[in-house]
Design an enzyme around this catalytic site. Sequence first.
Site, short mmCIF file in Angstrom:
data_model
loop_
_atom_site.label_atom_id
_atom_site.label_comp_id
_atom_site.label_asym_id
_atom_site.label_seq_id
_atom_site.Cartn_x
_atom_site.Cartn_y
_atom_site.Cartn_z
N ASP A 1 0.88 -1.18 0.01
CA ASP A 1 0.17 0.34 0.17
C ASP A 1 1.12 0.76 -0.04
O ASP A 1 1.82 1.45 0.98
CB ASP A 1 -0.75 0.49 1.05
CG ASP A 1 -2.01 1.10 1.47
OD1 ASP A 1 -1.52 1.92 0.39
OD2 ASP A 1 -2.95 1.45 2.13
N LYS B 1 2.33 14.30 -10.56
CA LYS B 1 2.82 13.12 -11.99
C LYS B 1 4.09 14.54 -12.00
O LYS B 1 4.94 14.26 -12.72
CB LYS B 1 1.67 13.48 -12.96
CG LYS B 1 0.43 12.92 -13.12
CD LYS B 1 1.16 11.56 -12.71
CE LYS B 1 0.89 10.09 -11.31
NZ LYS B 1 2.38 8.97 -12.40
N SER C 1 4.63 8.97 -15.04
CA SER C 1 4.03 9.56 -14.72
C SER C 1 2.95 9.82 -15.38
O SER C 1 1.72 8.96 -15.95
CB SER C 1 5.07 10.67 -14.76
OG SER C 1 4.69 12.17 -15.07
N TYR D 1 -3.36 16.01 -8.38
CA TYR D 1 -3.05 15.09 -9.43
C TYR D 1 -1.78 15.63 -10.20
O TYR D 1 -0.41 15.12 -10.03
CB TYR D 1 -3.47 14.98 -10.03
CG TYR D 1 -3.59 13.65 -11.07
CD1 TYR D 1 -2.78 12.43 -10.95
CD2 TYR D 1 -3.44 14.01 -12.59
CE1 TYR D 1 -2.97 11.41 -11.84
CE2 TYR D 1 -2.79 12.53 -13.38
CZ TYR D 1 -2.80 12.07 -12.79
OH TYR D 1 -2.32 10.42 -13.66
#
Length: 314
Positions: free
Chosen positions: A86, A202, A169, A198
């Site tokens: 996890d 990335k 990515s 987000y």
Amino acid sequence: MGHNWSVVKQLYPPKSKFSVDQIPDLTGKVVIVTGGYVGIGYETVRVLLARGAKVYIASRNLEKAEKAITSLKSETGNEPLFIQLDLADLHSVKNAAEEYLRKENTLDILFNNAGVMMCPKSMLAAQGVDLQFGTNVLGHWYFTELLMPALIAAAETSSDHHARVITTSSSGAYSDTLHFDTFKDGPARKKVSPRQLYFQSKHGNVVIARQVAKRYAEKGIISISLNPGNISTDLQRHTMGDVSKKIGELLILYPTPYGALTQLYAGTMPEAVKHNGEFFIPWARPGKCRPEAYDDGIGEKLWTWCEDTVKELT
């Protein structure tokens, strides 16, 4: 305009010159694919198994992994192995790395493939870090660091003297940079959208991948990050309803096997070792991310933040 134009061009890439049939025999190679039971990860595992690699799926959900393992064995005749991981919990990351190191002395390729995308802002990683940054960046950074002895050992014994860390990515890496005050929950994080969080994660993937290349190149480590392309996967579960996903599939979303092409090229092909620290774009082509990704000052600051956060929380 420059960043936006780069993203637009990558939505409709030229036909791939690379096919998975070109991948050399991987018998004897040991590989980990995080998030390898679904989407691009599943397709990556499938191809690696078909080329003879020994593959570990490192993922959170045992039930989903077991289904994927059954399916992959049936498709390829080879059975992947499972490690519980996890990425949003640093204790789980440490346990997963230790479990792997009890089983194997070397690691030829680590695909940092798993990720979460635009999930609700209320969702945090176990230690209070933003869930997207914690999973996509910090968890993978820690996992890579803990596995570095096995990667270096593989490089020392490999015929080409390299081991590889391949980080998935996205085109989102062009859309934002790093805002250090939003990595953990607090007033600054509450002001930004899940989409921005987000994009930031990335971008962080590219920054960290470059730092891994810089810090470990002399030990034979090749580290490459990439945009896999706009792919129809389960990753869009928080962002697209069924209708919008169908429209997307017609207009800009490619089938899952396309998504695995670029990372498989970076992880397996001999020519890719010439591109240490670089960013690949669809399909299997060297590209460039936005300029901030190449700033060593930012890279060192993020690396230090990761080190400090892990010390604090573990």
